[in-house]
Design an enzyme around this catalytic site. Structure first.
Site, short mmCIF file in Angstrom:
data_model
loop_
_atom_site.label_atom_id
_atom_site.label_comp_id
_atom_site.label_asym_id
_atom_site.label_seq_id
_atom_site.Cartn_x
_atom_site.Cartn_y
_atom_site.Cartn_z
N ARG A 139 0.83 -1.22 0.00
CA ARG A 139 0.00 0.00 0.00
C ARG A 139 0.86 1.27 0.00
NH1 ARG A 139 -5.42 1.77 1.59
NH2 ARG A 139 -5.37 3.49 3.07
N ILE A 184 -7.30 7.78 -0.96
CA ILE A 184 -7.23 6.31 -1.05
C ILE A 184 -8.07 5.82 0.13
CG2 ILE A 184 -5.06 6.30 0.27
CD1 ILE A 184 -4.16 3.84 -1.16
N SER A 185 -8.97 4.87 -0.11
CA SER A 185 -9.91 4.44 0.93
C SER A 185 -9.20 3.76 2.11
CB SER A 185 -10.93 3.47 0.37
OG SER A 185 -11.57 4.02 -0.74
N GLN A 186 -9.90 3.78 3.23
CA GLN A 186 -9.45 3.10 4.45
C GLN A 186 -9.31 1.59 4.15
OE1 GLN A 186 -12.59 3.46 7.23
NE2 GLN A 186 -11.55 2.36 8.86
#
Ligand code: SAH
Length: 244
Positions: A67, A93-95
């Protein structure tokens, strides 16, 4: 060359190797902690979906995708915290927990073809890459889409195809899709996407008002083409833009 010089050079080399091994390890252990956090969050899943864990295949993929390489370098040390992060151009950027949940809801299979709307950093596409046959991902902001394309290529996610366009219209040339994941919040489910979903297919999409809480919605198209929707949980995504 003097033996002492050789020894000195050797020890420098060893030190350099230790540092890079430590750097790799640092992210590996942070990534492992992220996985443990998602797993412990999973008990929260029970009330939203009828199970208390994210599937092993999805967790495995989340445990391998780096990530930190999908976010701006100055933020890398925060990459594995269980929260969304800015990726530039007002986007996020999503959790990780939401990425895991949305991926799991798609029930990805090795022979699946998946469409993503909102490539953003490319992270969600990378998580899907190892779980399905082909990923098609559309991004409306060209700079983001091009950076994601480069990172995905560098990291060898070869089954991901990207495109800069308004994702409202989907990607008709590659339809039908086994599943569709929309990672920006929109007031309604775009009819072109419903059309491009296979019978028996699944779509996950945040539906709701701009800048307010949306409902993460699971859309199912049955074998006869009939649509059912189910609200899963409240979420906050950046807005779906474009001309719709
Ligand atoms: N899935 C991404 C996070 C996406 S953030 C990741 O893993 O990093 C949502 C993205 O949707 C943003 O990059 C935004 O520019 C994009 N987006 C918004 N409206 C869009 C549209 N109409 N078509 C394609 N992409 C869109």
């Amino acid at each position: 060359m003097k033996p002492s010089l050789i020894l000195f050079l050797l020890s420098c080399l060893l030190a350099a190797e230790t540092i890079s091994a430590q750097q790799v390890d640092k992210y590996a252990s942070q990534r492992q902690m992220m996985i443990e956090e998602i797993a412990s969050d999973a008990s929260r899943l029970v009330k939203y979906i009828d199970k208390d864990s994210v599937s092993d295949r999805v967790m495995q993929s989340m445990a391998t995708v780096p990530r930190h390489l999908f976010i701006p370098p100055e933020m890398r040390d925060e990459a594995y915290e269980n929260r969304p992060l800015p990726i530039g151009y007002g986007q996020t950027i999503s959790q990780p927990y939401i990425v895991a949940l949305m991926t799991d809801l798609l029930q990805p299979q090795p022979d699946h073809k998946v469409l993503e709307i909102g490539t953003g950093s490319g992270y969600q596409a990378a998580v899907l890459s190892g779980l399905v046959k082909e990923v098609y991902s559309i991004e409306i902001i060209d700079k983001l889409g091009l950076t994601a394309k480069r990172v995905l290529k560098q990291l060898g996610y070869d089954n991901v195809s990207t495109r800069i366009a308004d994702g409202y219209d989907g990607w008709p040339e590659h339809a039908q899709f086994d599943s569709i994941i929309v990672t920006a919040g929109i007031s309604h489910i775009p009819p072109p996407l419903v059309k491009q979903l296979k019978n028996g297919g699944t779509m996950v999409i945040p539906v709701g008002t701009r800048f307010q809480t949306q409902q993460l919605t699971l859309v199912k198209k049955d074998l006869n083409g009939a649509i059912t929707t189910k609200q899963i949980l409240p979420v906050i995504f950046v807005p779906f833009t474009g001309g719709h």
